[in-house]
Design a protein around this motif. Structure first.
Motif, PDB file in Angstrom:
ATOM      1  N   SER A   1      -1.757   8.924  12.717  1.00 20.09           N
ATOM      2  CA  SER A   1      -2.242   8.682  11.357  1.00 20.09           C
ATOM      3  C   SER A   1      -1.096   8.776  10.357  1.00 20.09           C
ATOM      4  CB  SER A   1      -3.335   9.691  10.997  1.00 20.09           C
ATOM      5  OG  SER A   1      -4.461   9.530  11.812  1.00 20.09           O
ATOM      6  N   MET A   2      -0.250   9.779  10.510  1.00 20.86           N
ATOM      7  CA  MET A   2       0.875   9.954   9.597  1.00 20.86           C
ATOM      8  C   MET A   2       1.881   8.816   9.738  1.00 20.86           C
ATOM      9  SD  MET A   2       1.383  14.099   9.965  1.00 20.86           S
ATOM     10  CE  MET A   2       2.734  14.140   8.793  1.00 20.86           C
ATOM     11  N   GLU A   3       2.105   8.340  10.977  1.00 17.87           N
ATOM     12  CA  GLU A   3       3.044   7.236  11.188  1.00 17.87           C
ATOM     13  C   GLU A   3       2.514   5.935  10.574  1.00 17.87           C
ATOM     14  OE1 GLU A   3       3.897   6.935  15.316  1.00 17.87           O
ATOM     15  OE2 GLU A   3       5.049   8.800  15.417  1.00 17.87           O
ATOM     16  N   VAL A   4       1.206   5.698  10.735  1.00 17.03           N
ATOM     17  CA  VAL A   4       0.628   4.487  10.156  1.00 17.03           C
ATOM     18  C   VAL A   4       0.675   4.540   8.636  1.00 17.03           C
ATOM     19  CG1 VAL A   4      -1.511   3.160   9.909  1.00 17.03           C
ATOM     20  CG2 VAL A   4      -0.847   4.018  12.141  1.00 17.03           C
ATOM     21  N   GLU A   5       0.323   5.706   8.058  1.00 19.42           N
ATOM     22  CA  GLU A   5       0.376   5.852   6.596  1.00 19.42           C
ATOM     23  C   GLU A   5       1.804   5.650   6.078  1.00 19.42           C
ATOM     24  OE1 GLU A   5      -1.986   6.050   4.566  1.00 19.42           O
ATOM     25  OE2 GLU A   5      -3.756   6.723   5.699  1.00 19.42           O
ATOM     26  N   ALA A   6       2.783   6.146   6.830  1.00 18.89           N
ATOM     27  CA  ALA A   6       4.184   5.945   6.427  1.00 18.89           C
ATOM     28  C   ALA A   6       4.549   4.464   6.477  1.00 18.89           C
ATOM     29  CB  ALA A   6       5.100   6.756   7.344  1.00 18.89           C
ATOM     30  N   HIS A   7       4.030   3.738   7.468  1.00 23.17           N
ATOM     31  CA  HIS A   7       4.308   2.296   7.567  1.00 23.17           C
ATOM     32  C   HIS A   7       3.714   1.553   6.379  1.00 23.17           C
ATOM     33  CE1 HIS A   7       5.085  -1.577   9.494  1.00 23.17           C
ATOM     34  NE2 HIS A   7       3.846  -1.914   9.173  1.00 23.17           N
ATOM     35  N   PHE A   8       2.522   2.003   5.916  1.00 28.25           N
ATOM     36  CA  PHE A   8       1.899   1.362   4.757  1.00 28.25           C
ATOM     37  C   PHE A   8       2.787   1.468   3.521  1.00 28.25           C
ATOM     38  CE2 PHE A   8      -2.590   2.241   6.592  1.00 28.25           C
ATOM     39  CZ  PHE A   8      -2.499   1.091   7.345  1.00 28.25           C
ATOM     40  N   GLN A   9       3.548   2.553   3.413  1.00 28.54           N
ATOM     41  CA  GLN A   9       4.434   2.726   2.266  1.00 28.54           C
ATOM     42  C   GLN A   9       5.580   1.715   2.279  1.00 28.54           C
ATOM     43  OE1 GLN A   9       3.744   4.907  -0.161  1.00 28.54           O
ATOM     44  NE2 GLN A   9       1.902   5.561   0.958  1.00 28.54           N
ATOM     45  N   GLU A  10       5.924   1.219   3.460  1.00 34.45           N
ATOM     46  CA  GLU A  10       7.061   0.305   3.589  1.00 34.45           C
ATOM     47  C   GLU A  10       6.642  -1.158   3.724  1.00 34.45           C
ATOM     48  OE1 GLU A  10       9.036   1.717   7.028  1.00 34.45           O
ATOM     49  OE2 GLU A  10       9.627   3.657   6.157  1.00 34.45           O
ATOM     50  N   CYS A  11       5.386  -1.403   4.139  1.00 32.29           N
ATOM     51  CA  CYS A  11       4.944  -2.774   4.435  1.00 32.29           C
ATOM     52  C   CYS A  11       3.731  -3.109   3.566  1.00 32.29           C
ATOM     53  CB  CYS A  11       4.604  -2.914   5.915  1.00 32.29           C
ATOM     54  SG  CYS A  11       3.992  -4.557   6.360  1.00 32.29           S
ATOM     55  N   GLN A  12       3.920  -3.978   2.579  1.00 31.75           N
ATOM     56  CA  GLN A  12       2.819  -4.343   1.685  1.00 31.75           C
ATOM     57  C   GLN A  12       1.758  -5.155   2.413  1.00 31.75           C
ATOM     58  OE1 GLN A  12       4.348  -6.306  -1.779  1.00 31.75           O
ATOM     59  NE2 GLN A  12       5.422  -4.498  -2.558  1.00 31.75           N
ATOM     60  N   SER A  13       2.162  -5.950   3.389  1.00 39.59           N
ATOM     61  CA  SER A  13       1.203  -6.772   4.122  1.00 39.59           C
ATOM     62  C   SER A  13       0.200  -5.901   4.876  1.00 39.59           C
ATOM     63  CB  SER A  13       1.943  -7.691   5.102  1.00 39.59           C
ATOM     64  OG  SER A  13       1.023  -8.432   5.874  1.00 39.59           O
ATOM     65  N   CYS A  14       0.686  -4.899   5.599  1.00 36.76           N
ATOM     66  CA  CYS A  14      -0.213  -4.000   6.332  1.00 36.76           C
ATOM     67  C   CYS A  14      -1.042  -3.150   5.366  1.00 36.76           C
ATOM     68  CB  CYS A  14       0.589  -3.110   7.274  1.00 36.76           C
ATOM     69  SG  CYS A  14       1.312  -4.013   8.668  1.00 36.76           S
ATOM     70  N   ALA A  15      -0.432  -2.763   4.249  1.00 34.49           N
ATOM     71  CA  ALA A  15      -1.166  -1.976   3.254  1.00 34.49           C
ATOM     72  C   ALA A  15      -2.321  -2.787   2.673  1.00 34.49           C
ATOM     73  CB  ALA A  15      -0.222  -1.524   2.143  1.00 34.49           C
ATOM     74  N   ARG A  16      -2.080  -4.110   2.433  1.00 32.27           N
ATOM     75  CA  ARG A  16      -3.162  -4.967   1.931  1.00 32.27           C
ATOM     76  C   ARG A  16      -4.266  -5.118   2.967  1.00 32.27           C
ATOM     77  NH1 ARG A  16       1.154  -8.031  -0.249  1.00 32.27           N
ATOM     78  NH2 ARG A  16       1.092  -9.422   1.558  1.00 32.27           N
ATOM     79  N   ALA A  17      -3.873  -5.220   4.244  1.00 30.66           N
ATOM     80  CA  ALA A  17      -4.878  -5.319   5.310  1.00 30.66           C
ATOM     81  C   ALA A  17      -5.751  -4.068   5.345  1.00 30.66           C
ATOM     82  CB  ALA A  17      -4.187  -5.531   6.655  1.00 30.66           C
ATOM     83  N   GLN A  18      -5.123  -2.906   5.154  1.00 31.02           N
ATOM     84  CA  GLN A  18      -5.879  -1.654   5.120  1.00 31.02           C
ATOM     85  C   GLN A  18      -6.827  -1.622   3.934  1.00 31.02           C
ATOM     86  OE1 GLN A  18      -6.580   0.585   6.997  1.00 31.02           O
ATOM     87  NE2 GLN A  18      -6.733   2.616   6.089  1.00 31.02           N
ATOM     88  N   ASP A  19      -6.369  -2.096   2.769  1.00 30.34           N
ATOM     89  CA  ASP A  19      -7.235  -2.143   1.590  1.00 30.34           C
ATOM     90  C   ASP A  19      -8.423  -3.074   1.809  1.00 30.34           C
ATOM     91  OD1 ASP A  19      -5.604  -0.378   0.262  1.00 30.34           O
ATOM     92  OD2 ASP A  19      -4.432  -1.931  -0.757  1.00 30.34           O
ATOM     93  N   GLU A  20      -8.185  -4.216   2.482  1.00 32.73           N
ATOM     94  CA  GLU A  20      -9.278  -5.146   2.749  1.00 32.73           C
ATOM     95  C   GLU A  20     -10.321  -4.526   3.673  1.00 32.73           C
ATOM     96  OE1 GLU A  20      -7.485  -8.651   4.298  1.00 32.73           O
ATOM     97  OE2 GLU A  20      -6.543  -9.232   2.406  1.00 32.73           O
TER      98      GLU A  20
END
Length: 250
Positions: A23-42
């Motif tokens: 969970s912490m690794e994925v959350e850290a990736h969201f901070q660096e990758c806007q595309s994955c962060a947008r997918a999470q928001d969707e």
């Protein structure tokens, strides 16, 4: 962590099924990758929209009365063939409902109990800590070093005891994830046997006695005391593991 790895874990994170480390690794990736962060928001917006009460339809009593009246009127005008067809459809639907009910009863009675699920998570976390070389976040035999380390990382303060004089040496602690929440994991050692002790706030303040079980070759001892839920797991023999649990309760 790559975008491909994140894509495989993103739904597990949204469902609360991911362990703390991932969970912490994925959350850290969201901070660096806007595309994955947008997918999470969707995904979050979709989950929220599915809970919208506007998606539910509750018929009014007048609507139900009108529907029943229409069905009775149609029934009077039906031909013998249509009557037969409707009766056949009703019988088929009844059989389907009975089959669905039987399946639901089977699933309910064969669903593992909550304690069994937690026990499996405890054993899995114990094995994972030994395999992944992530046994401790704070390696120390000093209880006054291990206990303060958890401050600010958990919403509770886990009790930490020094049992070295009794033959159970404190080795350190780490964060872990059990029963859908972050927990404290304390690591002790008895000769060559490592013991993981998982601690988190109990749902009930009442004290319960120790309960022992065996899973995948590992001994488990569980109890609740002082408002905390405790699980100890090790390949240590059961008698000594129960002795260890008793020392923690004193």
């Amino acid at each position: 962590m790559t975008c491909q790895e994140t894509g495989r874990l993103i739904h597990a994170l949204a469902d609360g099924e991911l362990d703390l480390v991932n969970s912490m690794e994925v959350e850290a990736h969201f901070q660096e990758c806007q595309s994955c962060a947008r997918a999470q928001d969707e995904i979050r917006r979709l989950r929220s929209s599915m809970k919208d009460p506007l998606l539910r339809f509750t018929p009014t009593r007048s609507f139900e009365k009108h529907l029943r009246s229409s069905i009775r009127r149609e029934a009077k005008e039906e031909s013998p063939f249509r009557v037969f067809w409707w009766r056949w459809a009703a019988a088929t639907a009844s059989l389907a409902v009975i089959g669905l009910a039987a399946w639901a009863v089977f699933v309910i009675f064969n669903r593992p109990a909550a304690d069994a699920v937690v026990a499996q998570e405890v054993v899995s976390s114990h094995v994972r800590s030994l395999m992944a070389q992530h046994l401790m976040d704070v390696p120390s035999s000093d209880q006054h070093t291990v206990k303060p380390w958890f401050d600010g990382k958990l919403d509770f303060s886990p009790p930490v005891k020094d049992l070295s004089q009794q033959g159970f040496e404190l080795k350190g602690g780490r964060l872990d994830y059990i029963d859908s929440r972050p927990v404290a994991a304390l690591v002790y050692q008895r000769r060559q046997h490592l013991i993981n002790v998982f601690v988190w706030p109990a749902t009930s303040k009442s004290r319960s006695g120790t309960q022992a079980s065996l899973r995948q070759g590992y001994n488990l001892v569980r109890w609740s005391n002082a408002g905390m839920e405790w699980w100890a797991v090790s390949d240590l023999n059961l008698a000594e593991l129960q002795q260890f649990a008793q020392l923690l309760q004193e």
